[in-house]
Design a protein around this motif. Sequence first.
Motif, mmCIF file in Angstrom:
data_model
loop_
_atom_site.group_PDB
_atom_site.id
_atom_site.type_symbol
_atom_site.label_atom_id
_atom_site.label_comp_id
_atom_site.label_asym_id
_atom_site.label_seq_id
_atom_site.Cartn_x
_atom_site.Cartn_y
_atom_site.Cartn_z
ATOM 1 N N CYS A 141 5.019 0.707 8.429
ATOM 2 C CA CYS A 141 4.566 1.790 7.547
ATOM 3 C C CYS A 141 5.713 2.504 6.854
ATOM 4 C CB CYS A 141 3.745 2.803 8.337
ATOM 5 S SG CYS A 141 2.202 2.159 8.941
ATOM 6 N N GLY A 142 6.931 2.103 7.130
ATOM 7 C CA GLY A 142 8.074 2.721 6.478
ATOM 8 C C GLY A 142 8.649 3.899 7.244
ATOM 9 N N LEU A 143 8.265 4.084 8.485
ATOM 10 C CA LEU A 143 8.773 5.180 9.300
ATOM 11 C C LEU A 143 9.936 4.703 10.167
ATOM 12 C CD1 LEU A 143 5.381 6.693 10.485
ATOM 13 C CD2 LEU A 143 6.862 7.552 8.682
ATOM 14 N N ALA A 144 10.932 4.092 9.527
ATOM 15 C CA ALA A 144 12.052 3.546 10.284
ATOM 16 C C ALA A 144 13.344 3.687 9.480
ATOM 17 C CB ALA A 144 11.806 2.079 10.611
ATOM 18 N N LYS A 145 14.459 3.807 10.200
ATOM 19 C CA LYS A 145 15.773 3.785 9.575
ATOM 20 C C LYS A 145 16.319 2.374 9.710
ATOM 21 C CE LYS A 145 16.984 8.572 10.251
ATOM 22 N NZ LYS A 145 18.011 9.517 10.641
ATOM 23 N N LEU A 157 -1.390 4.469 1.651
ATOM 24 C CA LEU A 157 -1.228 4.321 3.092
ATOM 25 C C LEU A 157 -1.188 5.698 3.741
ATOM 26 C CD1 LEU A 157 -0.694 2.280 5.399
ATOM 27 C CD2 LEU A 157 1.729 2.637 5.011
ATOM 28 N N LYS A 158 -2.047 5.901 4.732
ATOM 29 C CA LYS A 158 -2.099 7.158 5.476
ATOM 30 C C LYS A 158 -1.725 6.877 6.919
ATOM 31 C CE LYS A 158 -3.782 9.023 1.798
ATOM 32 N NZ LYS A 158 -2.878 9.630 0.858
ATOM 33 N N LYS A 159 -0.924 7.772 7.523
ATOM 34 C CA LYS A 159 -0.425 7.570 8.877
ATOM 35 C C LYS A 159 -0.743 8.795 9.730
ATOM 36 C CE LYS A 159 3.411 7.303 6.663
ATOM 37 N NZ LYS A 159 3.256 7.089 5.276
ATOM 38 N N ALA A 164 0.831 -1.207 0.000
ATOM 39 C CA ALA A 164 0.000 0.000 0.000
ATOM 40 C C ALA A 164 0.863 1.254 0.000
ATOM 41 C CB ALA A 164 -0.933 -0.002 1.208
ATOM 42 N N LEU A 165 1.972 1.225 0.715
ATOM 43 C CA LEU A 165 2.887 2.370 0.750
ATOM 44 C C LEU A 165 3.476 2.626 -0.637
ATOM 45 C CD1 LEU A 165 4.440 4.454 2.487
ATOM 46 C CD2 LEU A 165 6.183 2.717 2.832
ATOM 47 N N ILE A 166 3.828 1.571 -1.336
ATOM 48 C CA ILE A 166 4.383 1.700 -2.686
ATOM 49 C C ILE A 166 3.357 2.298 -3.633
ATOM 50 C CG2 ILE A 166 5.196 0.368 -4.683
ATOM 51 C CD1 ILE A 166 6.482 -1.564 -2.617
ATOM 52 N N HIS A 167 2.102 1.917 -3.493
ATOM 53 C CA HIS A 167 1.033 2.387 -4.387
ATOM 54 C C HIS A 167 0.356 3.662 -3.870
ATOM 55 C CE1 HIS A 167 1.115 -0.970 -7.195
ATOM 56 N NE2 HIS A 167 1.375 -1.728 -6.149
#
Length: 145
Positions: A101-105, A43-45, A37-40
């Motif tokens: 959700c992709g909020l990481a290093k 995704l909302k955070k 979903a993040l790629i497309h």
Amino acid sequence: MSAEEEVPAEEVEEEEVEEEEISMSVADALKEVLKTALIHDGLKKGLHECAREIDRQSAKLCCLAKNCDNAEYTKLIKALCAESQVPIISVDDGKDLGAMCGLAKLDDEGEVKKAVRTTCAVVTDFGEETRALAILKDYLENQEE
């Protein structure tokens, strides 16, 4: 006779696919669905974005962290989801949800080095139909019953 020999081979392939589906947990399926979903761009955070998408009734799935400090926050999201009939999946930790959700290093090995905590994430577009999405939908249908 050659037709009879092919039938068992097809059955074996189907059994292997079923075993792979069982081996994927709901958490792994959720992680893959959120990444797709993040790629497309579906995704909302965060509270503001999630509340807006749920209110617009464009949300298809809501993820909510169990360890939220603010009871009013979870109450609002649950009420909006109930009103719009959006299924909710609870995640144990907000940092885990943030990492999904992709909020990481990430470090060199791909392990999470530092994650930002998020309490709510909403999927508005699943992207493509994947096996993980099918597993997640089956889980949600069983949860509703």
